[in-house]
Enzyme design. Structure first.
Site, PDB file in Angstrom:
ATOM      1  NE  ARG A  74      -3.442   2.323   2.840  1.00 45.69           N
ATOM      2  CZ  ARG A  74      -3.141   3.262   3.733  1.00 45.69           C
ATOM      3  NH1 ARG A  74      -2.093   3.128   4.524  1.00 45.69           N
ATOM      4  NH2 ARG A  74      -3.897   4.341   3.849  1.00 45.69           N
ATOM      5  CG  HIS A 118      -0.908   9.071   3.289  1.00 46.28           C
ATOM      6  ND1 HIS A 118      -1.027   7.741   3.635  1.00 46.28           N
ATOM      7  CD2 HIS A 118      -0.517   9.702   4.428  1.00 46.28           C
ATOM      8  CE1 HIS A 118      -0.727   7.576   4.917  1.00 46.28           C
ATOM      9  NE2 HIS A 118      -0.410   8.763   5.423  1.00 46.28           N
ATOM     10  CD  GLU A 163      -4.706   8.029   9.492  1.00 45.09           C
ATOM     11  OE1 GLU A 163      -4.100   9.088   9.688  1.00 45.09           O
ATOM     12  OE2 GLU A 163      -4.421   6.986  10.089  1.00 45.09           O
ATOM     13  CG  ASN A 297      -4.781   3.791   8.561  1.00 42.58           C
ATOM     14  OD1 ASN A 297      -4.877   2.743   7.912  1.00 42.58           O
ATOM     15  ND2 ASN A 297      -4.389   4.922   8.035  1.00 42.58           N
ATOM     16  CE1 TYR A 299       0.298   3.518  13.458  1.00 41.18           C
ATOM     17  CE2 TYR A 299      -1.745   4.366  12.536  1.00 41.18           C
ATOM     18  CZ  TYR A 299      -0.445   3.925  12.368  1.00 41.18           C
ATOM     19  OH  TYR A 299       0.101   3.877  11.118  1.00 41.18           O
ATOM     20  CD  GLU A 358      -1.357   4.253   7.875  1.00 38.29           C
ATOM     21  OE1 GLU A 358      -1.134   4.758   9.001  1.00 38.29           O
ATOM     22  OE2 GLU A 358      -1.494   4.910   6.845  1.00 38.29           O
TER      23      GLU A 358
END
Ligand code: GBH
Length: 455
Positions: A74, A118, A163, A297, A299, A358
């Site tokens: 990606r 991005h 995002e 994504n 985290y 991610e």
């Protein structure tokens, strides 16, 4: 039975974070060139001017991925390379880089997965108002079409935005990211126009694919940063704080994309606060294009409590520390919340193929004399999150793949080169790449999973 793997393993990067070569082959400046050149924005005044020099080292980096045994890569495309200034015809020298990259990946049996945006908006479009300006959404769809024309014969995986929360909130409200504005009203306008741009670009890609009889295997989608906000107590105030945080960071994107409507609580409140979502007739139908793939994504997650509203009247949920490990970003390590998040998504927003697009962590790496990093911390982070993702899958979540962030250390936005997320170390003086322990772990895990699936 075909032997297509049922679960894809990948690594992810983004253009401005790795490419460098910011003034080559006709690329125009992006908002990140401007922002990072502004004193006081990025730690130690770092910029992406050289970054990992991936623009010149691409074949070596693809070879690294092949060595790790990954299925899919990606990467993002720099809009200012492909369409300098954000309008007009395609720049042949700029698109040529991605053309070579796609060919190199395919030659190595790696599936290319394109993200169109991005965060590197052409500066000229920011000068014209940026994402708060509705026209930017139409410019984006035009750029998506040009890019599809060039790569659509070989690329089937298309992510429009990475995002949008970060672009809108960090870029226009908080100001920690480019373009560094602090204007809530502009931020809410950016939210809507990013989503509109996603919808328009999805339409263009599908129309072009249909006209060329390439719908079979085409997957169009978007990637969101999602997390879990848990109330710190049973009090009505803390529950409301958690609901607000969930609304502003998760539902504000999921609802229009997957249900065709903005969440009423958030839309009403931001309008009351003087920052309405600038919705025009028909916009929500455009935004709610079919989403083949919803990228997540992930985290971290937060425990939140309510605090008194700020001067501008906006709710300001505050994180409450938990007694858990933190990464070098200060983010709590919360793998169980990933399982919860996936189960909730499948329950409340069923339909798309889910991918973790991610997941990864920054740690304070200590290389040995050969540049090798024995990163047991990052290895544990990856292990626990992969376990958490596969646990959700085992409970019926339609999760189709996982991407580690990131292939290699790179320009970590406002933190410059001070935070390292790579599973491969980059020595920024020599540009030498050295796989860390986590890369070896990831390669082994992929191989073991494949062996298991085959047997
Ligand atoms: C991603 O953004 C980006 O796509 C990528 O470019 C970047 O390099 C990578 O992450 C690492 O930063 O308040 O403790 O719950 C991730 C942005 C990170 C925003 C986690 C919200 C919440 C942390 N998100 N963050 S916490």
């Amino acid at each position: 039975m075909d032997n297509k793997p049922t679960f894809l393993w990948g690594v992810a990067t983004s253009s401005y974070q790795i490419e460098g070569a910011v003034a080559e082959d006709g690329r125009s400046p992006s908002i990140w060139d401007t922002f990072s050149a502004t004193p006081g924005t990025v730690l130690r005044g770092a910029t992406g001017a050289v970054a990992c020099d991936h623009y010149h080292r691409m074949p070596e980096d693809v070879a690294l991925m092949a060595e790790l045994g990954i299925d899919v890569y990606r990467f993002s495309i720099a809009w200012p390379r492909v369409q300098p200034g954000g309008s007009g015809p395609v720049n042949p020298a700029g698109i040529a880089f991605y053309d070579r990259l796609v060919d190199e990946l395919l030659a190595n049996d790696i599936t290319p997965w394109v993200t169109l945006y991005h965060w590197d908006l052409p500066q000229e479009l920011e000068d014209a108002g940026g994402w708060p300006n509705r026209d930017t959404a139409y410019r984006f769809a035009d750029y998506a079409g040009l890019t599809y024309d060039a790569l659509g014969d070989r690329v089937q995986q298309w992510t429009t935005m990475n995002e949008p929360w970060c672009s809108a909130m960090l870029g226009y409200v908080v100001g920690a990211h480019a373009p560094g504005r602090q204007d809530a009203r502009a931020g809410m306008r950016a939210v809507h126009h990013l989503l509109l741009g996603h919808g328009l670009a999805s339409q263009v890609i599908r129309e072009k694919a249909a006209a060329q009889d390439r719908l079979d295997g085409l997957e169009v989608g978007i990637t969101l940063n999602l997390g879990v906000a848990t109330p710190a107590s049973d009090s009505a105030e803390d529950k409301a704080a958690a609901r607000w945080e969930d609304g502003l960071s998760n539902r504000l994107y999921l609802d229009p994309l997957l249900r065709g409507e903005y969440p009423a609580d958030i839309a009403t409140k931001v309008a009351e606060l003087g920052s309405p979502l600038p919705v025009q007739d028909g916009d929500l139908a455009v935004i709610a294009q079919p989403v083949d793939v919803l990228g997540i994504n992930y985290y971290s997650s937060r425990l939140v409590r309510s605090t008194p509203v700020g001067d501008n009247g906006w709710p300001t949920p505050e994180a409450v520390d938990r007694d858990v490990e933190r990464t070098a970003m200060g983010w709590e390590v919360t793998p169980e919340a990933l399982t919860d998040l996936l189960l909730r998504l499948e329950r409340e927003y069923p339909g798309p193929d889910w991918y973790i697009t991610e997941n990864g962590a920054a740690y304070d790496d200590q290389p040995d004399a050969n540049g090798y990093v024995d990163d047991t911390d990052r290895t544990n982070y990856l292990r626990s999150h992969i376990d958490a993702a596969l646990a959700a899958r085992a409970q019926g979540v339609n999760l189709k793949g996982y991407f580690a962030w990131s292939l290699m250390d790179n320009f970590e936005w406002a933190f410059g080169y001070d935070r390292r997320f790579g599973i491969v170390r980059v020595d920024y003086e020599t540009q030498q790449r050295t796989p860390k322990r986590s890369a070896r772990y990831y390669a082994d895990r992929i191989a073991a999973h494949k062996a298991n699936e085959a047997g």
